[in-house]
Design a protein around this motif. Structure first.
Motif, short mmCIF file in Angstrom:
data_model
loop_
_atom_site.label_atom_id
_atom_site.label_comp_id
_atom_site.label_asym_id
_atom_site.label_seq_id
_atom_site.Cartn_x
_atom_site.Cartn_y
_atom_site.Cartn_z
N GLU A 1 12.31 5.15 -5.44
CA GLU A 1 11.62 4.01 -4.82
C GLU A 1 10.18 3.87 -5.31
N ALA A 2 9.49 4.97 -5.55
CA ALA A 2 8.08 4.90 -5.95
C ALA A 2 7.88 4.21 -7.29
N TYR B 1 0.83 -1.20 0.00
CA TYR B 1 0.00 0.00 0.00
C TYR B 1 0.87 1.25 0.00
N GLY B 2 1.97 1.25 0.73
CA GLY B 2 2.87 2.40 0.76
C GLY B 2 3.46 2.69 -0.61
N LEU B 3 3.86 1.62 -1.31
CA LEU B 3 4.41 1.79 -2.65
C LEU B 3 3.37 2.34 -3.61
N PHE B 4 2.16 1.78 -3.53
CA PHE B 4 1.08 2.22 -4.43
C PHE B 4 0.67 3.66 -4.12
N LEU C 1 8.48 7.33 1.62
CA LEU C 1 8.90 6.05 1.04
C LEU C 1 10.39 6.05 0.73
N GLN C 2 10.89 7.13 0.17
CA GLN C 2 12.28 7.21 -0.24
C GLN C 2 13.23 7.07 0.95
N PHE C 3 12.86 7.67 2.08
CA PHE C 3 13.79 7.73 3.20
C PHE C 3 13.51 6.71 4.31
N LEU C 4 12.25 6.27 4.44
CA LEU C 4 11.91 5.37 5.54
C LEU C 4 11.49 3.97 5.09
#
Length: 269
Positions: free
Chosen positions: A114-115, A48-51, A243-246
C-alpha cells in the motif's frame, strides 16, 4: 568568542554550543508543527498517511545510502581535521554509488504494498528526494558535527524542514486541491534546494571536496548503517504496517498523533 571561552572557561564554551543546538531544535520544532498542520489540511488524513508510510520506509532504507560514511567521517575528521575534504568527497561518492541500486529496488518493490500506491512519477520523485538529495543534506550535518561548528550544524539541521514547510505553503496556494503527484514535485524541489544550500555552506567553510574513494571501510560502514536503520525502523516502520492493515485514513491519524508526540519531545534532545 568560542575559542576564547574554550581556552579560559571551557564550561562556558560547552554551554554556548548547547544553547545554539537547543535553539536549532526549537526552530525545527516550529517548522515541524507547521508542516504537520498544513499536511493534514492540504493532503487530508489519507494523503498524509500514505506519505508518512512511504517516507518511513525510505528513511529506514536510506540509512544504507552512503554505507555509514557520515558516521565514519565524524570519527575520522575528529581525529584528523586536515582530512576533511577527502572524507567529504568519499561521503558524496558513497551516497551516489549506494543510492542507485536502492532506488531501483524500492521503485520495483514498493508498488507491491500500500505504501507504494502513489503513482510512478510521485514514487520516483519521493525516492529521489529521500535516497539521494536528503542524504547529501544529512552529510552536511555530520560534517559540522565533526568540525565542532554548532551554529552551522543547527543551520544544516533546520534548512531541510524550513524549505519543506515553505514548499507545502506554496503548493497549497498554487494547487487546489493538492494532489500527491503535485506535492511530490514540490517535495523534490525543496529537497534539491536544501542539498544545494547545505553543501554550499560546507564548500564555503571547508573548501571544495576532494574526489576520493577510501577503501577498506565496507565492514565498519555496514555496522554504522545497520545501527541507524534499526533505530529508524523501531521508530517509524509501524506507519506502513498500519497503512497496510487499516487503510490510509487510519494511518494518517495514527502518524499525526505519533508526530505530535515526537515533535514535543524535540527539546529533550
Amino acid at each position: 568568542m568560542r575559542a576564547i571561552l574554550a581556552r579560559y572557561l571551557p564550561e562556558k564554551a560547552l554551554a554556548l554550543d548547547v544553547s545554539v543546538i537547543f535553539g536549532g531544535f526549537g526552530l525545527q520544532l516550529l517548522t515541524q508543527i507547521g508542516w504537520l498542520i498544513l499536511a493534514l489540511r492540504l493532503l487530508g488524513p489519507e494523503g498524509y498517511g500514505l506519505f508518512a508510510a512511504l517516507t518511513a520506509i525510505t528513511v529506514a532504507v536510506g540509512c544504507f545510502v552512503g554505507w555509514g560514511s557520515d558516521q565514519l567521517l565524524i570519527r575520522e575528521v575528529a581525529r584528523q581535521p586536515a582530512a576533511m575534504r577527502r572524507w567529504v568527497g568519499h561521503g558524496l561518492l558513497s551516497i551516489v554509488l549506494t543510492a542507485v541500486p536502492l532506488f531501483a529496488a524500492l521503485f520495483l518493490l514498493l508498488p507491491l504494498i500500500e505504501a507504494g500506491h502513489l503513482g510512478t512519477a510521485a514514487l520516483a520523485m519521493i525516492l529521489l528526494a529521500d535516497l539521494w538529495l536528503g542524504r547529501w543534506a544529512n552529510l552536511a550535518v555530520s560534517i559540522y558535527m565533526a568540525s565542532g561548528q554548532s551554529a552551522r550544524q543547527s543551520a544544516a539541521t533546520v534548512i531541510p524542514g524550513a524549505l519543506r514547510l515553505g514548499a507545502i505553503i506554496l503548493a497549497g496556494l498554487l494547487h487546489a486541491p493538492l494532489t500527491m503527484e503535485a506535492w511530490a514535485g514540490w517535495y523534490l524541489g525543496a529537497s534539491a534546494l536544501s542539498a544545494v544550500l547545505c553543501l554550499g555552506l560546507v564548500v564555503r567553510d571547508h573548501g571544495w571536496p576532494r574526489a576520493a574513494w577510501i577503501p577498506g571501510l565496507w565492514g565498519e560502514g555496514l555496522t554504522f548503517a545497520a545501527e541507524s536503520a534499526l533505530q529508524a525502523s523501531v521508530k517509524d516502520l509501524d506507519k506502513p504496517i498500519v497503512l497496510q492493515f487499516l487503510g490510509p485514513e487510519a494511518a494518517g491519524l495514527y502518524a499525526a498523533a505519533f508526530r505530535v508526540v515526537d515533535v514535543v519531545t524535540l527539546p529533550m534532545k
